[in-house]
Scaffold this motif. Sequence first.
Motif, PDB file in Angstrom:
ATOM      1  N   ARG A 139      44.851  -3.225  62.509  1.00  0.00           N
ATOM      2  CA  ARG A 139      45.431  -2.536  61.292  1.00  0.00           C
ATOM      3  C   ARG A 139      44.149  -2.592  60.211  1.00  0.00           C
ATOM      4  NH1 ARG A 139      50.238  -4.120  59.535  1.00  0.00           N
ATOM      5  NH2 ARG A 139      50.644  -4.888  61.788  1.00  0.00           N
ATOM      6  N   ASN A 142      41.119  -0.669  61.732  1.00  0.00           N
ATOM      7  CA  ASN A 142      41.440   0.928  62.227  1.00  0.00           C
ATOM      8  C   ASN A 142      42.446   1.218  61.283  1.00  0.00           C
ATOM      9  OD1 ASN A 142      39.217   1.467  63.867  1.00  0.00           O
ATOM     10  ND2 ASN A 142      40.554   0.338  65.726  1.00  0.00           N
ATOM     11  N   ASP A 144      44.119   3.967  60.329  1.00  0.00           N
ATOM     12  CA  ASP A 144      44.399   5.079  60.541  1.00  0.00           C
ATOM     13  C   ASP A 144      45.097   5.120  62.069  1.00  0.00           C
ATOM     14  OD1 ASP A 144      43.775   5.905  58.123  1.00  0.00           O
ATOM     15  OD2 ASP A 144      41.957   6.423  58.888  1.00  0.00           O
ATOM     16  N   THR A 145      44.470   4.544  63.184  1.00  0.00           N
ATOM     17  CA  THR A 145      44.619   4.951  64.165  1.00  0.00           C
ATOM     18  C   THR A 145      45.413   3.728  65.325  1.00  0.00           C
ATOM     19  OG1 THR A 145      42.369   4.104  64.648  1.00  0.00           O
ATOM     20  CG2 THR A 145      42.796   6.575  64.759  1.00  0.00           C
TER      21      THR A 145
END
Lengths: 296, 293
Positions: A139, A142, A144-145
């Motif tokens: 997290r 990345n 957002d994804t």
Amino acid sequence: MKQKGSKIFVYSCIAPALLLFAVFMIYPTISVFRMSLYEWGGLSARRTFVGLKNFKVLLDDRFFLRSFQNTVLIITLVTIITLSIAIIFAYILIRERIKGENFFRVVFYIPNILSIAVIAAVFSAIYAPDQGLINGLGRLLNPDTWVNIQFLGNPRLVVYSVIGAMVWQAIGYYMVMYMASMGSIPTHLYEAAQIEGANRVRQFVDITLPLIWETVRTTLVFFIISSINISFLLVNVLTGGGPNGASEVFLSYLYRQAYNNASYGYGMAIGVVVFLFSFALAGLVSLVTKRDVVQY
Amino acid sequence: MNTQRALYRERFAKAIIYILLIALAISIIVPLFWVFSASIKENSEFYGNPWSLPKGLHWQNYRDAIRKARLGEYFFNSVFVTALSLTLLIAVAVPCAYVLARFNFKGRKIVNLLFMAGLFVNVNYIVVPIFLMLLGWNDIAWEILGRGIFLDNLVVLSVVYASTNLPFTIYLLSNYFRTLSRSFEEAAYIDGASHFKTMLHVMVPMAKPSIITVILFNFLAFWNEYIIALTLMPGPRKTLPVGLVNLNQAQRAAADYGPLYTGLVIVMLPVLILYIMTQKRLTQGMTIGGIKE
């Protein structure tokens, strides 16, 4: 040695050890085999002799077959991964001039001295979905994804998560074993190979590996026995066999049948099968890996 | 030109080697360091990213773990069990190993064989039969004493620990006794010392290195042991590893994480300190004995 009072001395030295050993190891071991022939459920004293019935039931038990598959997968993967990593690191630490060699050796061995209860707790922190270290790192990188990986909740993934913890725990131990064995190889062999122009990989394959082969064989037997035992302890604490039996291994299933389900006879039949299986597998592996011993 | 290239390749190989070493070291140090840092976090901090460092020193976790989660009590249970089983084990195993290594007597071969076979019996297989046996003894105790005394008993747990580690301990010790020269004993006998005195005052001091190795390994085994303690102590009295696992489940359900990691520190710290102090002896002893749980 002949002296007065020898006999009394000898037997009084042996007797306590033999007594404890007989009561707490020999008798329970015989019990495993004897109880596997009985149907014995619950805390009632009622036992019925059923011969090999428990073993017949076992063959059709879907959960037992699952635990069998998992155990074989764990033995295979843990052995291959741990063996390769441990051997490579042992070779590096013995052959290369490494700054802080002692530091690495000390650190790599740490997981081996920790209680399985500690290792399980550490790995449940590593694998946890929201507060877990791996998912947290994902997290962070990345934001957002990232989708949480369910290391212990996904039935397809859970065995591999257990394998990860087992490899982490075992590397240092085997590395130290291989280091001891590699340390006794005379350096002039390597020097000669260097003059001939053999590189690191070549030296490893042609000198190191043949000369430590006997140690590797011994550790293969250790891998089989300890994978069966450690996977049990780890599964028991880390996953409880779940989700829905997906991470059940041999002895965890035995324990659940005997201790939680109170089907003692059935549990012990599992024990007998596992015992024979581990002996047969160890014998087979030791036969297949037999080479003429190379000496220096 | 060629040597230049060889030099580059050498440097590249070295870099890869260091990256590998450091990666493995990180994978071990970071989770352990994280446990220490989590043990002083406040509960609200666990809802943020797990990689954040603790905001302050929240020592309350330690107080909670020791008192509320009873880890203080479990700690002393573990100390008691470990000390008693070690004492028992050494007192029983040393004379037996010595006699097996030195004396020729009737039945020696069979005793040797039995203990060797014992090396292959893992306690995980026999923990349930041991439990049932103690349960049966409890029934007898109920009739005579009016209460069961064999389960939930720290002394019985210690006896089981000592007994199940006998084969390995005797194997290691008697191998060591065999390497000692007989001339010391002969000298002692000529001086008129009894067998017992000779063993205690001459041979045991000489076997000290191997006895210390055996104590180290068994200390780790007993302190860390989980499954026997879980099975034979179904009541509220627990050893540290069992208490820790219970805490793990309870605190996760209650979403109260701090004391859990404090508990981990309490279990881990004594072992880590002992290991750092004795790591040379431990890793050397291991390669002699070839030990694996």
